[in-house]
Every structure is written in C-alpha cells, then in structure tokens.
Design a protein around this motif. Structure first.
Motif, PDB file in Angstrom:
ATOM      1  N   GLY A 110      72.181  -0.629 -25.381  1.00 60.68           N
ATOM      2  CA  GLY A 110      72.320  -1.909 -24.699  1.00 60.68           C
ATOM      3  C   GLY A 110      73.636  -1.962 -23.966  1.00 60.68           C
ATOM      4  O   GLY A 110      74.596  -1.270 -24.325  1.00 60.68           O
ATOM      5  N   ASP A 130      74.994  -7.394 -23.505  1.00 59.29           N
ATOM      6  CA  ASP A 130      74.720  -8.790 -23.172  1.00 59.29           C
ATOM      7  C   ASP A 130      74.668  -9.637 -24.434  1.00 59.29           C
ATOM      8  O   ASP A 130      74.154  -9.212 -25.472  1.00 59.29           O
ATOM      9  CB  ASP A 130      73.397  -8.907 -22.416  1.00 59.29           C
ATOM     10  CG  ASP A 130      73.167 -10.294 -21.854  1.00 59.29           C
ATOM     11  OD1 ASP A 130      73.675 -10.578 -20.759  1.00 59.29           O
ATOM     12  OD2 ASP A 130      72.493 -11.110 -22.523  1.00 59.29           O
ATOM     13  N   TYR A 180      72.909 -12.321 -25.103  1.00 60.63           N
ATOM     14  CA  TYR A 180      71.598 -12.839 -25.491  1.00 60.63           C
ATOM     15  C   TYR A 180      70.542 -11.758 -25.657  1.00 60.63           C
ATOM     16  O   TYR A 180      69.612 -11.913 -26.446  1.00 60.63           O
ATOM     17  CB  TYR A 180      71.095 -13.834 -24.444  1.00 60.63           C
ATOM     18  CG  TYR A 180      71.953 -15.070 -24.268  1.00 60.63           C
ATOM     19  CD1 TYR A 180      72.887 -15.448 -25.221  1.00 60.63           C
ATOM     20  CD2 TYR A 180      71.820 -15.869 -23.135  1.00 60.63           C
ATOM     21  CE1 TYR A 180      73.672 -16.565 -25.055  1.00 60.63           C
ATOM     22  CE2 TYR A 180      72.593 -17.006 -22.960  1.00 60.63           C
ATOM     23  CZ  TYR A 180      73.520 -17.353 -23.921  1.00 60.63           C
ATOM     24  OH  TYR A 180      74.295 -18.472 -23.754  1.00 60.63           O
ATOM     25  N   TYR A 181      70.650 -10.698 -24.884  1.00 63.99           N
ATOM     26  CA  TYR A 181      69.623  -9.653 -24.889  1.00 63.99           C
ATOM     27  C   TYR A 181      70.274  -8.309 -25.197  1.00 63.99           C
ATOM     28  O   TYR A 181      70.652  -7.561 -24.295  1.00 63.99           O
ATOM     29  CB  TYR A 181      68.911  -9.622 -23.536  1.00 63.99           C
ATOM     30  CG  TYR A 181      68.261 -10.940 -23.188  1.00 63.99           C
ATOM     31  CD1 TYR A 181      67.082 -11.337 -23.811  1.00 63.99           C
ATOM     32  CD2 TYR A 181      68.842 -11.801 -22.263  1.00 63.99           C
ATOM     33  CE1 TYR A 181      66.485 -12.546 -23.511  1.00 63.99           C
ATOM     34  CE2 TYR A 181      68.252 -13.018 -21.955  1.00 63.99           C
ATOM     35  CZ  TYR A 181      67.083 -13.389 -22.581  1.00 63.99           C
ATOM     36  OH  TYR A 181      66.497 -14.602 -22.287  1.00 63.99           O
ATOM     37  N   ASP A 223      69.079  -5.107 -23.413  1.00 59.54           N
ATOM     38  CA  ASP A 223      69.079  -5.038 -21.955  1.00 59.54           C
ATOM     39  C   ASP A 223      70.155  -4.077 -21.486  1.00 59.54           C
ATOM     40  O   ASP A 223      71.286  -4.079 -21.984  1.00 59.54           O
ATOM     41  CB  ASP A 223      69.361  -6.409 -21.347  1.00 59.54           C
ATOM     42  CG  ASP A 223      68.109  -7.265 -21.270  1.00 59.54           C
ATOM     43  OD1 ASP A 223      67.120  -6.932 -21.953  1.00 59.54           O
ATOM     44  OD2 ASP A 223      68.130  -8.264 -20.536  1.00 59.54           O
ATOM     45  N   ASP A 230      65.449   1.457 -20.064  1.00 56.11           N
ATOM     46  CA  ASP A 230      64.591   0.349 -20.499  1.00 56.11           C
ATOM     47  C   ASP A 230      63.230   0.541 -19.848  1.00 56.11           C
ATOM     48  O   ASP A 230      63.096   0.458 -18.621  1.00 56.11           O
ATOM     49  CB  ASP A 230      65.205  -0.991 -20.074  1.00 56.11           C
ATOM     50  CG  ASP A 230      66.562  -1.211 -20.710  1.00 56.11           C
ATOM     51  OD1 ASP A 230      66.639  -1.162 -21.947  1.00 56.11           O
ATOM     52  OD2 ASP A 230      67.539  -1.419 -19.969  1.00 56.11           O
ATOM     53  N   ARG A 236      57.742  -7.333 -24.450  1.00 58.25           N
ATOM     54  CA  ARG A 236      59.112  -7.117 -24.902  1.00 58.25           C
ATOM     55  C   ARG A 236      59.748  -8.476 -25.090  1.00 58.25           C
ATOM     56  O   ARG A 236      59.475  -9.394 -24.322  1.00 58.25           O
ATOM     57  CB  ARG A 236      59.915  -6.284 -23.898  1.00 58.25           C
ATOM     58  CG  ARG A 236      61.215  -5.718 -24.504  1.00 58.25           C
ATOM     59  CD  ARG A 236      62.037  -4.928 -23.500  1.00 58.25           C
ATOM     60  NE  ARG A 236      62.997  -4.056 -24.192  1.00 58.25           N
ATOM     61  CZ  ARG A 236      64.039  -3.504 -23.623  1.00 58.25           C
ATOM     62  NH1 ARG A 236      64.290  -3.701 -22.326  1.00 58.25           N
ATOM     63  NH2 ARG A 236      64.869  -2.733 -24.302  1.00 58.25           N
ATOM     64  N   TYR A 237      60.581  -8.609 -26.098  1.00 55.31           N
ATOM     65  CA  TYR A 237      61.165  -9.904 -26.446  1.00 55.31           C
ATOM     66  C   TYR A 237      60.080 -10.966 -26.683  1.00 55.31           C
ATOM     67  O   TYR A 237      60.300 -12.150 -26.458  1.00 55.31           O
ATOM     68  CB  TYR A 237      62.139 -10.375 -25.363  1.00 55.31           C
ATOM     69  CG  TYR A 237      63.376  -9.522 -25.234  1.00 55.31           C
ATOM     70  CD1 TYR A 237      64.269  -9.379 -26.290  1.00 55.31           C
ATOM     71  CD2 TYR A 237      63.650  -8.857 -24.048  1.00 55.31           C
ATOM     72  CE1 TYR A 237      65.409  -8.599 -26.166  1.00 55.31           C
ATOM     73  CE2 TYR A 237      64.793  -8.069 -23.917  1.00 55.31           C
ATOM     74  CZ  TYR A 237      65.668  -7.945 -24.990  1.00 55.31           C
ATOM     75  OH  TYR A 237      66.790  -7.163 -24.869  1.00 55.31           O
ATOM     76  N   HIS A 241      63.668 -10.786 -17.099  1.00 53.31           N
ATOM     77  CA  HIS A 241      63.181  -9.417 -17.235  1.00 53.31           C
ATOM     78  C   HIS A 241      61.929  -9.186 -16.404  1.00 53.31           C
ATOM     79  O   HIS A 241      61.077 -10.064 -16.314  1.00 53.31           O
ATOM     80  CB  HIS A 241      62.831  -9.107 -18.698  1.00 53.31           C
ATOM     81  CG  HIS A 241      63.910  -9.425 -19.674  1.00 53.31           C
ATOM     82  ND1 HIS A 241      63.918 -10.571 -20.440  1.00 53.31           N
ATOM     83  CD2 HIS A 241      65.035  -8.748 -19.999  1.00 53.31           C
ATOM     84  CE1 HIS A 241      65.004 -10.582 -21.200  1.00 53.31           C
ATOM     85  NE2 HIS A 241      65.694  -9.484 -20.949  1.00 53.31           N
ATOM     86  N   HIS A 271      69.849  -4.570 -16.363  1.00 53.22           N
ATOM     87  CA  HIS A 271      70.804  -5.682 -16.472  1.00 53.22           C
ATOM     88  C   HIS A 271      71.465  -5.879 -15.113  1.00 53.22           C
ATOM     89  O   HIS A 271      71.706  -4.902 -14.393  1.00 53.22           O
ATOM     90  CB  HIS A 271      71.863  -5.401 -17.536  1.00 53.22           C
ATOM     91  CG  HIS A 271      72.604  -6.628 -17.953  1.00 53.22           C
ATOM     92  ND1 HIS A 271      73.674  -7.123 -17.228  1.00 53.22           N
ATOM     93  CD2 HIS A 271      72.428  -7.491 -18.988  1.00 53.22           C
ATOM     94  CE1 HIS A 271      74.117  -8.229 -17.820  1.00 53.22           C
ATOM     95  NE2 HIS A 271      73.379  -8.469 -18.879  1.00 53.22           N
ATOM     96  N   TRP A 323      74.122 -12.991 -19.313  1.00 51.93           N
ATOM     97  CA  TRP A 323      73.142 -14.063 -19.127  1.00 51.93           C
ATOM     98  C   TRP A 323      73.660 -15.419 -19.584  1.00 51.93           C
ATOM     99  O   TRP A 323      73.121 -16.455 -19.197  1.00 51.93           O
ATOM    100  CB  TRP A 323      71.824 -13.710 -19.811  1.00 51.93           C
ATOM    101  CG  TRP A 323      71.027 -12.758 -18.968  1.00 51.93           C
ATOM    102  CD1 TRP A 323      70.843 -11.422 -19.162  1.00 51.93           C
ATOM    103  CD2 TRP A 323      70.330 -13.075 -17.756  1.00 51.93           C
ATOM    104  NE1 TRP A 323      70.080 -10.885 -18.155  1.00 51.93           N
ATOM    105  CE2 TRP A 323      69.747 -11.884 -17.280  1.00 51.93           C
ATOM    106  CE3 TRP A 323      70.145 -14.250 -17.031  1.00 51.93           C
ATOM    107  CZ2 TRP A 323      68.988 -11.836 -16.104  1.00 51.93           C
ATOM    108  CZ3 TRP A 323      69.384 -14.205 -15.859  1.00 51.93           C
ATOM    109  CH2 TRP A 323      68.823 -13.013 -15.412  1.00 51.93           C
ATOM    110  N   GLU A 381      69.898 -18.404 -25.533  1.00 54.11           N
ATOM    111  CA  GLU A 381      68.699 -17.801 -24.953  1.00 54.11           C
ATOM    112  C   GLU A 381      67.581 -18.823 -24.762  1.00 54.11           C
ATOM    113  O   GLU A 381      66.886 -18.828 -23.743  1.00 54.11           O
ATOM    114  CB  GLU A 381      68.228 -16.655 -25.844  1.00 54.11           C
ATOM    115  CG  GLU A 381      66.977 -15.953 -25.357  1.00 54.11           C
ATOM    116  CD  GLU A 381      66.479 -14.915 -26.345  1.00 54.11           C
ATOM    117  OE1 GLU A 381      65.338 -14.458 -26.179  1.00 54.11           O
ATOM    118  OE2 GLU A 381      67.233 -14.568 -27.285  1.00 54.11           O
TER     119      GLU A 381
END
Length: 454
Positions: A25, A28, A30-31, A34, A77, A131-132, A151, A162, A322, A375
């Motif tokens: 990653g 980020d 929140y994600y 990402d 990703d 995803r998510y 996304h 990202h 984000w 988020e």
C-alpha cells in the motif's frame, strides 16, 4: 471468495530481504491497500479487447515505471485473472491474492533508479469481482461504465492505484463494430480489424490519476470539434437518452464555462475537454471528459461548472490522501457559487448564507470533520458544502484580491501533482501575510456549527 491463483511456484526459494519488497500500500489513511511502494509509474499502455455482450475483457497492459528502491518483489492493484507477467522482457512469478494485490517477483533484482517495463496479460469478467466490499464496474449488455471514485482501475487494468502516482496513458480497446469506446484525452483514431471489430485509441498526455481514467462502451453519438485554441472538444451522447437536446444545451457550454473558470483559476491545464452523457448515474470528473447522468436540465449548468472545476481541483491538483477530499469537492462546490455570482444570480455570499442557515446546529451535517471525514463520509454533503463554506470564510477574511490569488497560485504551484490540506493552509497564510489557523480549524476540524458566518 476468489480462489487464490498462483503461477509458476519456485519451491524453497529464500525469502527476499524486507528492504527489497515493495509495500502493498502507498500509505493512504482510509484505503491501506491502495497504491503500492517501491516504484513510480510514468506511463500505462492498455491494449485490450472487450465483448460487451458477455462483459469479457482481455489483452495486455504495459506499465512503464521507475524503481524507487531496490526491488525483488512488488505489487500491482489488480483483480482480474492473470495469465502472464513479464518484467523487462523476462517472465516473472506472480500471485493473484484475494485482497486484489497482484504480487510480482521479477526474474532478477531491480536496482533503485532502474526503469521497469511490466507487461501483464489477462482475461476475465470485471463485473464478477469485488474489492473493499463493492463492485465498481457497472455493466449491462448495452452499456459498460468503467469509472468510479475512489476506485476503478483494478477492475480493468493493473495499476499503482492512488492519485499520488500519476502517469500518462494510451488506452486502446477493440470492440464489435457498431459499439463506441469513450476514454480520456484525445481520440488518436480508430482502425477496423478482422472479424468485424474496431479498435479505438485514446491518448492522455498530462499526468492522470488511476481513478480519473475511464472506459465507457456502448451506443454513442460522438461529436468532435477543434476549438479556436487548438484543443480537442469531444462529446459523447448515449443514443438511448430521451432528452438529447437538453443534454447538448448544457454540455455544449463547456468551452464557455472553461473560459470563465480559466479567468478565475488560471490556464486550463489539459489539451482536451468535453463530456459524456449516459442514461444513469451521477456525474464524475474523469480527466478532460466528465461523465454526466442524462437528467441534466433540472440541475442546469452548475453541474458542468462543478465537474469542469475539478479539472483544476482534483484532476490537475490531486489529493495526497483521501482524507483531503474537501480539496476536490469543496473547491468545485464553491466554483458553482462563483458561477452563480458571475451570471447575476445569487451571490456567493447569498449561497453561503443559504447553506449555513439551512442546517440547524444539531444537524449531523455539522458533525463531520471536513478535513478528515472518514471513509464512510467521504462524499457526505458537508464535505462539499462545508468545504465551500470554509473557502467563503477565507475569502471574507482576506479579501477578493488575495483570495483569488491564493486559488490561482494553488492551481499553478501544484499543477500535475498532489497536495495536502496543510499545504493549502500554509499557502493561504503566506499570501495573506497572517495566521489563519483559527479560521481553518473552525470550518474544517470542529464538529459543531460555527457561531457566525463571515
């Protein structure tokens, strides 16, 4: 759950050193999955084919990147079923993980600063993947919308997903004759292929984030023009929308609106503009060519003002994290208020007062921390409107001359890059020549209604 796919196992291979493994990653808030660590992408070349009747997508995406550390392994990703990966023309081992990470082990170690050419070959149905906890790919046999925020990339091409890692793009997609393909930037041409297929080639020459990159396939009327300054103006209208003339009346005003926005925010940052209208869904600021829902008449030109303002605030100057989403949505919303003022309707001050008075003190609207909404509230109305109120409070505090200088300097300084809330505050304080910490704290961080509106 998706079955783990492993291609080419190397039994008993020693584990790579931790400092040569790219992070899964980019960091980020929140994600966490990402983006990825260890490399920076400069260009994506997508050479794909798509059958809209069955939602089958196949082909090869080539990623040009530079290693930012020594690498024996790195991630992309990506969600689709992968059949081969090559790194610098040599076959690489790879694992497609259930969390959407494509883990790649090159045949040889990549040294920091070295260029990487990563070719990923795949075939799959994007709409079957999540995803998510959601599917971003929107598909019917008559219309495919490969677009979404925050996304979309992992559903159709492998990416460093990202906004921090921008790149240029060549998007080449073959579809059955009679279907049209819409993407970003300029249309580099179409070419007929054997078997009744047509290949569409789109090119984006300015840095572009993965979520700002879009793919639409369907039945479109495409209108192409060249503006007096040489920029391409390309609009696409889904042939099924019942109110084509209403949509045209608004989308055709894009150059007029962009000319006004350029006078406020600085030069338009891209070589193309336009819009795509589909029969469903909300608008999205795909770089150079936003997508709009068909029912545009009730909302009027404000929606075009909003989405095209994102070309400066969101697309050219993108968020670093984000949690900084108000830098996109608050700015685009305030652009709508400025347009209202410009056209002799309600002033920005009146729009601000209407918004401030429209939410009682106990309304949840005031409980969102705009500078870090979380988020779940990424696209809450307060991010848009309270973000705009923060900008109006800044304007009232520093005066019009300094305020608009701040906006233009912000857009110019970070053009083609990313930025944070802290950097915006620092710039505003420097150009205003005063401390603005209390103002920004009040409007962006305190989860209660401010006592007064400036």
């Amino acid at each position: 759950m998706r079955t783990l796919v492993i291609a080419t196992l190397l039994a008993f291979a020693p584990a790579p050193a931790a400092d040569t493994v790219g992070a899964p990653g980019i960091g980020d808030a929140y994600y966490p999955l990402d983006g990825n660590g260890g490399y920076d992408v400069t260009h994506y070349d997508l050479r794909l084919s798509y059958q809209p009747l069955t939602d089958e997508l196949w082909g090869t995406t080539t990623v040009l990147a530079t290693a930012t550390q020594d690498l024996t392994r790195f991630d992309l990703d990506f969600l689709l079923r992968t059949s081969a990966v090559r790194v610098n023309n040599a076959p690489a081992r790879f694992v497609s993980q259930e969390d959407g990470e494509l883990v790649v082990t090159p045949a040889t170690r990549i040294a920091k600063g070295d260029r990487m050419v990563i070719a990923v070959t795949y075939r799959d149905k994007p709409s079957t993947h999540e995803r998510y906890g959601f599917t971003a790919w929107w598909w019917t046999p008559t219309l495919t919308r490969g677009l979404g925020e925050p996304h979309i990339a992992p559903w159709w091409y492998p990416a460093n997903d990202h906004p921090r890692d921008k790149a240029t793009y060549d998007v080449s997609v073959a579809v059955p004759d009679g279907k049209e393909v819409i993407s970003n930037g300029t249309l580099a041409g179409t070419r007929r292929q054997p078997g009744g297929w047509v290949r569409w080639n789109w090119r984006s020459t300015s840095p572009q984030g993965p979520y700002q990159t879009s793919l639409l396939v369907g039945d479109f009327d495409i209108v192409r023009r060249t503006l007096p300054d040489g920029r391409a103006f390309i609009n696409a209208y889904d042939t099924s929308i019942p109110n084509r003339t209403d949509a045209e009346a608004l989308i055709d005003r894009t150059p007029e609106i962009v000319a006004w926005e350029s006078s406020v925010f600085g030069d338009y940052p891209f070589d193309a503009m336009g819009g795509t209208v589909t029969p469903c869904c909300d608008g999205l600021e795909n770089q150079t060519r936003p997508t709009y829902g068909a029912d545009l008449a009730p909302v009027g030109p404000g929606v075009v003002v909003h989405e095209m303002a994102h070309m400066w605030f969101g697309d050219s100057v993108s968020l670093h994290d984000w949690r900084d989403i108000w830098l996109n949505e608050g700015f685009a919303t305030y652009a709508e208020w400025l347009w209202s003022e410009h056209t002799g309707a309600a002033t920005a001050a009146q729009r601000a007062r209407e918004t401030y008075d429209g939410y009682p003190a106990k309304d949840p609207f005031w409980q969102t921390i705009v500078a870090d909404p979380g988020e779940r509230d990424l696209f809450a109305s307060s991010v848009y409107e309270r973000g705009a109120l923060a900008l109006h409070a800044l304007r009232a505090a520093v005066g019009d001359t300094t305020f608009f200088r701040i906006l233009r300097t912000w857009a110019a300084t970070h053009e083609g890059g990313v930025a944070t809330t802290g950097e915006f505050i620092e710039l505003a304080e420097r150009l205003a020549g005063r401390d603005l910490g209390t103002l920004f704290h009040t409007w962006l961080e305190v989860p209660t209604k401010p006592r007064t509106l400036p």
